[in-house]
Scaffold this active site. Structure first.
Site, PDB file in Angstrom:
ATOM      1  N   ARG A   1      -2.180  -6.383  -8.186  1.00 50.00           N
ATOM      2  CA  ARG A   1      -1.103  -7.365  -7.976  1.00 50.00           C
ATOM      3  C   ARG A   1      -1.191  -8.531  -8.935  1.00 50.00           C
ATOM      4  O   ARG A   1      -0.208  -9.177  -9.238  1.00 50.00           O
ATOM      5  CB  ARG A   1      -1.191  -7.935  -6.554  1.00 50.00           C
ATOM      6  CG  ARG A   1      -0.750  -7.017  -5.480  1.00 50.00           C
ATOM      7  CD  ARG A   1      -1.263  -7.471  -4.138  1.00 50.00           C
ATOM      8  NE  ARG A   1      -2.718  -7.339  -4.077  1.00 50.00           N
ATOM      9  CZ  ARG A   1      -3.445  -7.567  -3.005  1.00 50.00           C
ATOM     10  NH1 ARG A   1      -2.877  -7.979  -1.909  1.00 50.00           N
ATOM     11  NH2 ARG A   1      -4.755  -7.402  -3.044  1.00 50.00           N
TER      12      ARG A   1
ATOM     13  N   HIS B   1       0.848  -1.208   0.000  1.00 50.92           N
ATOM     14  CA  HIS B   1       0.000   0.000   0.000  1.00 50.92           C
ATOM     15  C   HIS B   1       0.882   1.256   0.000  1.00 50.92           C
ATOM     16  O   HIS B   1       0.650   2.201  -0.757  1.00 50.92           O
ATOM     17  CB  HIS B   1      -0.862   0.053   1.270  1.00 50.92           C
ATOM     18  CG  HIS B   1      -1.913  -1.001   1.401  1.00 50.92           C
ATOM     19  ND1 HIS B   1      -2.018  -1.812   2.507  1.00 50.92           N
ATOM     20  CD2 HIS B   1      -2.919  -1.382   0.577  1.00 50.92           C
ATOM     21  CE1 HIS B   1      -3.044  -2.631   2.376  1.00 50.92           C
ATOM     22  NE2 HIS B   1      -3.611  -2.402   1.194  1.00 50.92           N
TER      23      HIS B   1
HETATM   24  P1  ADP Z   1      -9.946  -3.379  -0.052  1.00 52.38           P
HETATM   25  O1  ADP Z   1     -10.562  -3.991   1.166  1.00 52.38           O
HETATM   26  O2  ADP Z   1     -10.731  -2.198  -0.589  1.00 52.38           O
HETATM   27  O3  ADP Z   1      -9.540  -4.327  -1.138  1.00 52.38           O
HETATM   28  P2  ADP Z   1      -7.164  -3.188   0.727  1.00 52.38           P
HETATM   29  O4  ADP Z   1      -6.703  -2.445   1.929  1.00 52.38           O
HETATM   30  O5  ADP Z   1      -7.057  -4.675   0.777  1.00 52.38           O
HETATM   31  O6  ADP Z   1      -8.632  -2.688   0.494  1.00 52.38           O
HETATM   32  O7  ADP Z   1      -6.402  -2.691  -0.567  1.00 52.38           O
HETATM   33  C1  ADP Z   1      -6.460  -1.354  -1.032  1.00 52.38           C
HETATM   34  C2  ADP Z   1      -5.825  -1.262  -2.421  1.00 52.38           C
HETATM   35  O8  ADP Z   1      -4.447  -1.585  -2.336  1.00 52.38           O
HETATM   36  C3  ADP Z   1      -6.405  -2.234  -3.454  1.00 52.38           C
HETATM   37  O9  ADP Z   1      -6.439  -1.610  -4.716  1.00 52.38           O
HETATM   38  C4  ADP Z   1      -5.414  -3.367  -3.475  1.00 52.38           C
HETATM   39  O10 ADP Z   1      -5.421  -4.043  -4.719  1.00 52.38           O
HETATM   40  C5  ADP Z   1      -4.120  -2.582  -3.287  1.00 52.38           C
HETATM   41  N1  ADP Z   1      -3.055  -3.410  -2.737  1.00 52.38           N
HETATM   42  C6  ADP Z   1      -3.109  -4.238  -1.680  1.00 52.38           C
HETATM   43  N2  ADP Z   1      -1.911  -4.849  -1.472  1.00 52.38           N
HETATM   44  C7  ADP Z   1      -1.076  -4.361  -2.427  1.00 52.38           C
HETATM   45  C8  ADP Z   1       0.297  -4.632  -2.779  1.00 52.38           C
HETATM   46  N3  ADP Z   1       1.039  -5.504  -2.121  1.00 52.38           N
HETATM   47  N4  ADP Z   1       0.815  -3.959  -3.839  1.00 52.38           N
HETATM   48  C9  ADP Z   1       0.055  -3.081  -4.529  1.00 52.38           C
HETATM   49  N5  ADP Z   1      -1.245  -2.807  -4.271  1.00 52.38           N
HETATM   50  C10 ADP Z   1      -1.803  -3.444  -3.236  1.00 52.38           C
END
Ligand code: ADP
Length: 163
Positions: free
Chosen positions: A93, A20
């Site tokens: 991802r 993130h």
């Molecule tokens: P949600 O519950 O809305 O999916 P998350 O907190 O899991 O929220 O993820 C928020 C965003 O960050 C999403 O677009 C997710 O795909 C992206 N994301 C999560 N982990 C990673 C990562 N390791 N690398 C890049 N983007 C990520």
């Protein structure tokens, strides 16, 4: 005319990961300001209470003035309107993320009458296996997951945090 480009990066951040953090830091090359929005989704059971998730995200970006951190209720497009953002930022991802994110992007575009576009960044290969789900599994089994946390909070021991 105000030309400043503002985006919302919405998510559960249960907890925030280095993946993130990397997406937000890279997106600062495209946006003047990014609002990290921690959604209060009553249908989603989270490991960390909202206030703890908020504190961790705040600490992650405390030295980055172009990033603000907010909790929000309701639709992401309404939160975008509230803060004046025309863009939603998301990370991808895998093909699995792609499919889910595509649907979400179309829905948010419709819900906002075409006013709000979603912008995607691909995860760095070295972080594409990192997920909040993986961290929750490690934490609930009392393992150390510090290398998967954003650098500014890598010294925090999430498994033994009082919350
Ligand atoms: P949600 O519950 O809305 O999916 P998350 O907190 O899991 O929220 O993820 C928020 C965003 O960050 C999403 O677009 C997710 O795909 C992206 N994301 C999560 N982990 C990673 C990562 N390791 N690398 C890049 N983007 C990520």
């Amino acid at each position: 005319m105000n030309d400043s480009k503002t985006a919302v990066f919405p998510g559960s951040f249960d907890p925030i990961t280095i993946g993130h953090w990397d997406i937000v830091m890279r997106a600062l090359n495209m946006f003047d300001h990014i609002y990290v929005g921690i959604g209060r989704n009553i249908n989603k059971k989270c490991l960390f209470p909202l206030e703890v998730r908020h504190r961790l995200v705040l600490k992650t970006f405390e030295n980055v003035p172009q990033v603000s951190v907010h909790m929000y209720d309701g639709l992401t497009v309404d939160f975008c309107r509230k803060v004046g953002a025309k863009f939603i930022l998301r990370g991808i991802r895998s093909l699995f993320d792609f499919d889910y994110e595509k649907t979400l992007a179309h829905i948010n575009r419709e819900l906002s009458n075409g006013e709000i576009e979603t912008v995607f960044l691909f995860a760095r290969p070295e972080y594409s296996h990192v997920s909040s789900t993986l961290l929750r599994d490690i934490i609930t089994n009392k393992g150390r997951c510090n290398q998967f946390l954003p650098p500014p909070i890598q010294s925090i021991d999430l498994a033994n945090m009082n919350f």
